[in-house]
Design a protein around this motif. Structure first.
Motif, PDB file in Angstrom:
ATOM      1  N   ILE A  94       0.825  -1.215   0.000  1.00 22.70           N
ATOM      2  CA  ILE A  94       0.000   0.000   0.000  1.00 22.70           C
ATOM      3  C   ILE A  94       0.859   1.265   0.000  1.00 22.70           C
ATOM      4  CG2 ILE A  94      -1.701   1.336   1.312  1.00 22.70           C
ATOM      5  CD1 ILE A  94      -2.867  -1.367   2.242  1.00 22.70           C
ATOM      6  N   MET A  95       1.737   1.407   0.999  1.00 20.85           N
ATOM      7  CA  MET A  95       2.547   2.628   1.075  1.00 20.85           C
ATOM      8  C   MET A  95       3.593   2.691  -0.041  1.00 20.85           C
ATOM      9  SD  MET A  95       1.193   4.366   3.430  1.00 20.85           S
ATOM     10  CE  MET A  95       2.369   5.709   3.453  1.00 20.85           C
ATOM     11  N   ALA A  96       3.871   1.576  -0.678  1.00 16.96           N
ATOM     12  CA  ALA A  96       4.808   1.565  -1.806  1.00 16.96           C
ATOM     13  C   ALA A  96       4.264   2.349  -3.000  1.00 16.96           C
ATOM     14  CB  ALA A  96       5.107   0.128  -2.227  1.00 16.96           C
ATOM     15  N   GLN A  97       2.964   2.699  -2.947  1.00 12.32           N
ATOM     16  CA  GLN A  97       2.343   3.471  -4.022  1.00 12.32           C
ATOM     17  C   GLN A  97       2.153   4.943  -3.659  1.00 12.32           C
ATOM     18  OE1 GLN A  97       1.853   1.768  -6.880  1.00 12.32           O
ATOM     19  NE2 GLN A  97       2.693   0.014  -5.759  1.00 12.32           N
ATOM     20  N   THR A  98       2.526   5.333  -2.452  1.00  9.93           N
ATOM     21  CA  THR A  98       2.306   6.715  -1.994  1.00  9.93           C
ATOM     22  C   THR A  98       3.374   7.628  -2.576  1.00  9.93           C
ATOM     23  OG1 THR A  98       1.320   5.920   0.069  1.00  9.93           O
ATOM     24  CG2 THR A  98       2.128   8.191   0.048  1.00  9.93           C
ATOM     25  N   ASP A  99       2.966   8.572  -3.419  1.00  8.14           N
ATOM     26  CA  ASP A  99       3.963   9.353  -4.154  1.00  8.14           C
ATOM     27  C   ASP A  99       4.098  10.802  -3.687  1.00  8.14           C
ATOM     28  OD1 ASP A  99       1.551  10.227  -5.070  1.00  8.14           O
ATOM     29  OD2 ASP A  99       1.874   9.704  -7.172  1.00  8.14           O
ATOM     30  N   ILE A 100       3.452  11.161  -2.565  1.00  4.67           N
ATOM     31  CA  ILE A 100       3.663  12.480  -1.972  1.00  4.67           C
ATOM     32  C   ILE A 100       3.957  12.274  -0.494  1.00  4.67           C
ATOM     33  CG2 ILE A 100       2.702  14.773  -1.496  1.00  4.67           C
ATOM     34  CD1 ILE A 100       0.681  14.299  -3.748  1.00  4.67           C
ATOM     35  N   VAL A 101       5.067  12.801  -0.012  1.00  2.00           N
ATOM     36  CA  VAL A 101       5.407  12.690   1.403  1.00  2.00           C
ATOM     37  C   VAL A 101       5.838  14.060   1.917  1.00  2.00           C
ATOM     38  CG1 VAL A 101       7.783  11.969   0.910  1.00  2.00           C
ATOM     39  CG2 VAL A 101       6.789  11.508   3.143  1.00  2.00           C
ATOM     40  N   VAL A 102       5.313  14.418   3.097  1.00  2.12           N
ATOM     41  CA  VAL A 102       5.640  15.688   3.741  1.00  2.12           C
ATOM     42  C   VAL A 102       6.229  15.395   5.110  1.00  2.12           C
ATOM     43  CG1 VAL A 102       4.754  17.890   4.597  1.00  2.12           C
ATOM     44  CG2 VAL A 102       3.737  16.854   2.549  1.00  2.12           C
ATOM     45  N   LEU A 103       7.374  15.984   5.410  1.00  2.00           N
ATOM     46  CA  LEU A 103       7.956  15.905   6.741  1.00  2.00           C
ATOM     47  C   LEU A 103       7.825  17.285   7.364  1.00  2.00           C
ATOM     48  CD1 LEU A 103       9.142  13.381   5.318  1.00  2.00           C
ATOM     49  CD2 LEU A 103      11.211  13.710   6.654  1.00  2.00           C
TER      50      LEU A 103
END
Length: 580
Positions: free
Chosen positions: A245-254
């Motif tokens: 599932i998370m292998a498809q997440t293409d936006i990440v905010v820290l």
């Protein structure tokens, strides 16, 4: 005759089809109502999840929306007085923003103009560029990443609501995660196909999984520890949460990246990023008020070479990122023995003009708890406490009570230092040396938000005076007025304080236990700061014994032998050891 039979047959077939459609529609409507009912119940019983849609009564909805809009419009008006905060770029006129997002921003939230960090970020972020953004606290960093994240989700032709997590937002604390989730829910209020979920430690993982099984959120806001637990352990209908599932997440905010690093989350961040698409296949946005040295490695691992740097602090200068609308000053306690009297005097001055909202930062959670209990009798306004030793429910209640109060005092540890937005804070008081220069800056950022003015006062213990060099480069001066006040208050004790001190000396269970824990945490904290305050363990034990007596204890409490060993205090004079 045959043609009549054929007509009757056709009519009967049409009637059957019609009845079938009605039945299907009725069952679908019932399923929709049942699902809505279950979703509503799930929200009410799931403290860690913040669903976007909540079935409230229209009157309540409209009242809350009107109150929130009035508050934001007031703050927007205040912000207009600060030409450095808002730009001439309008949300309503921005063609890059979806109409439903504009409706939420302009009509629901009452926002008209973009702040500098929002205006400088939106074009590059919408283009899918990696972002490293640095801006002062209280300048709209959260919407600077939420707006482009929502727009990119809406523009994604392969996005199917409920089937994938498009955007991951990492926050250092539960409180900040909750606040980001609330703002994301407000922004997506008119997007029926965009959902938000918040998860953090201290709650049952099963609650998170129940929400995932109902519908994967478009935007997931999480703290690192809880997210890693799911990445390693959770499977949903045959799909691994981490590998599939998370292998498809293409936006990440820290968000608050410096705080994430301060709290020791560097390895967790690296592990989390390893589950996501490689950096060439995703968009990464880093936001904070300061850029610490330890960020370089994270930048190399997470950002593409063509990342865009957005610096809203003196146009690239690494000088002080404190808000120019905060008047800063410091003072040094005249002596350790007058700690309680001095604290009361400083708070008395800070609350002398109505309305007031004062945030007081203290070195440890145990000291926060003790002072909140002790000082409550000295003020007519609420004295609230917020720290890591309280339950999540208690922390949320304290935060909300302080937000809603006209005048109040909030005693807190660093759990409130980053990102959390308390409206109309008139003064920030920091008692004791913060863990770092960056911590001082972020604490100060709780006041003078949205264009308003505020005050900041740093109160140092006598033994901390050698660390004043850390304040170099900040616009902070010695407060002669407060020093005079402290000298005058050192010899006078109000009646309510005498009564509480009497309870302590007579062994009042709650106050005495609180004071003992405050002493132990004080000792442990300053042992960790030995190099900064240039003091030996013997000296720190002496300071801490003086502190114990200053808060009403007859003498420094005994310390369990295992704790003495952990602190490295064997053989130190003045340490009283208790067998475990």
């Amino acid at each position: 005759m045959k043609w009549r039979l054929r007509i009757h047959a056709v009519l009967a077939e049409a009637l059957a089809v019609c009845l079938t459609h009605h039945a299907v529609a009725f069952r679908a409507d019932r399923r929709h109502q049942t699902a809505t009912h279950h979703d509503a119940r799930a929200h009410l019983t799931t403290g860690s999840l913040h669903a976007v849609r909540r079935p409230l009564r229209p009157a309540i909805t409209e009242k809350k929306r009107a109150e929130r809009k009035a508050r934001i419009e007031s703050r927007q008006a205040d912000a207009l007085d600060d030409p450095t905060l808002l730009t001439d770029k309008s949300f309503a006129k921005c063609k890059l923003i979806h109409p439903s997002s504009k409706r939420a921003l302009v009509e629901d939230l009452g926002l008209q103009s973009m702040t500098e960090v929002q205006a400088k970020t939106i074009h590059a972020a919408l283009a899918g560029k990696d972002i490293l953004a640095r801006a002062k606290t209280g300048t709209g960093k959260t919407f600077a990443f939420l707006i482009p994240a929502v727009e990119r989700i809406k523009m994604n032709p392969t996005y199917v609501p409920g089937r994938s997590i498009c955007c991951l937002i990492l926050a250092p604390t539960r409180e900040l995660a909750i606040q980001i989730g609330e703002q994301a829910s407000s922004l997506t209020a008119h997007h029926s196909d965009v959902s938000v979920q918040v998860m953090y430690g201290g709650t049952k993982m099963a609650r998170d999984m129940n929400a995932f099984n109902r519908r994967l959120p478009s935007i997931l806001v999480a703290t690192p520890g809880r997210l890693l637990d799911h990445l390693r352990e959770t499977s949903l209908r045959g799909r691994k949460f981490g590998d599939d599932i998370m292998a498809q997440t293409d936006i990440v905010v820290l968000d608050e990246i410096d705080r994430l690093l301060d709290l020791g989350f560097r390895r967790e961040i690296e592990r989390i990023l390893s589950y996501l698409p490689r950096k060439a296949k995703r968009q990464t946005m880093l936001f904070s008020a300061t850029i610490p040295k330890g960020l370089k490695r994270i930048m190399q691992e997470s950002l593409n070479d063509d990342f865009v740097e957005v610096d809203c602090v003196n146009d690239g200068s690494m000088s002080s990122p404190t808000n120019i609308r905060v008047s800063q000053s410091y003072t040094i306690l005249p002596c350790m023995s007058s700690f309680l009297q001095s604290t009361y005097a400083v708070l008395g001055q800070a609350t002398s003009e109505n309305p007031f909202k004062v945030v007081v930062f203290l070195p440890t959670a145990r000291l926060v708890g003790f002072l909140a209990e002790f000082l409550n009798d000295g003020f007519s306004c609420p004295v609230l406490e917020l720290h890591s030793k309280k339950t999540q429910s208690a922390r949320r209640t304290a935060s909300e009570n302080f937000r809603q109060a006209t005048s109040a005092i909030l005693l807190t540890s660093d759990v409130s230092a980053r990102g959390i937005d308390f409206p109309d804070v008139t003064q920030v008081i920091q008692i004791g040396l913060p863990e770092s220069r960056e911590s001082y800056i972020h604490r100060l950022g709780r006041t003078a938000r949205a264009g308003k003015e505020g005050k900041g006062l740093l109160v140092m213990f006598p033994f901390e005076s050698k660390a004043r060099s850390e304040l170099k480069g900040l616009d902070i001066s010695r407060n002669d007025r407060v020093e005079k006040l402290l000298e005058e208050s050192a010899s006078s004790t109000p009646e309510w304080m005498d009564q509480n001190l009497s309870k302590l000396s007579s062994g009042d269970n709650k106050l005495t236990r609180g004071a003992q824990l405050a002493y132990l945490s004080f000792l442990g904290y300053y042992l960790g700061q030995a190099n900064r305050i240039q003091s030996s363990k013997d000296e720190i034990v002496t300071f801490s014994s003086e502190f114990a007596r200053s808060i009403g204890l007859v003498e420094a409490p005994e310390i369990p032998s295992t704790l003495v060993s952990k602190m490295g205090l064997e053989g130190i004079q003045g340490v009283k050891i208790k067998d475990d």
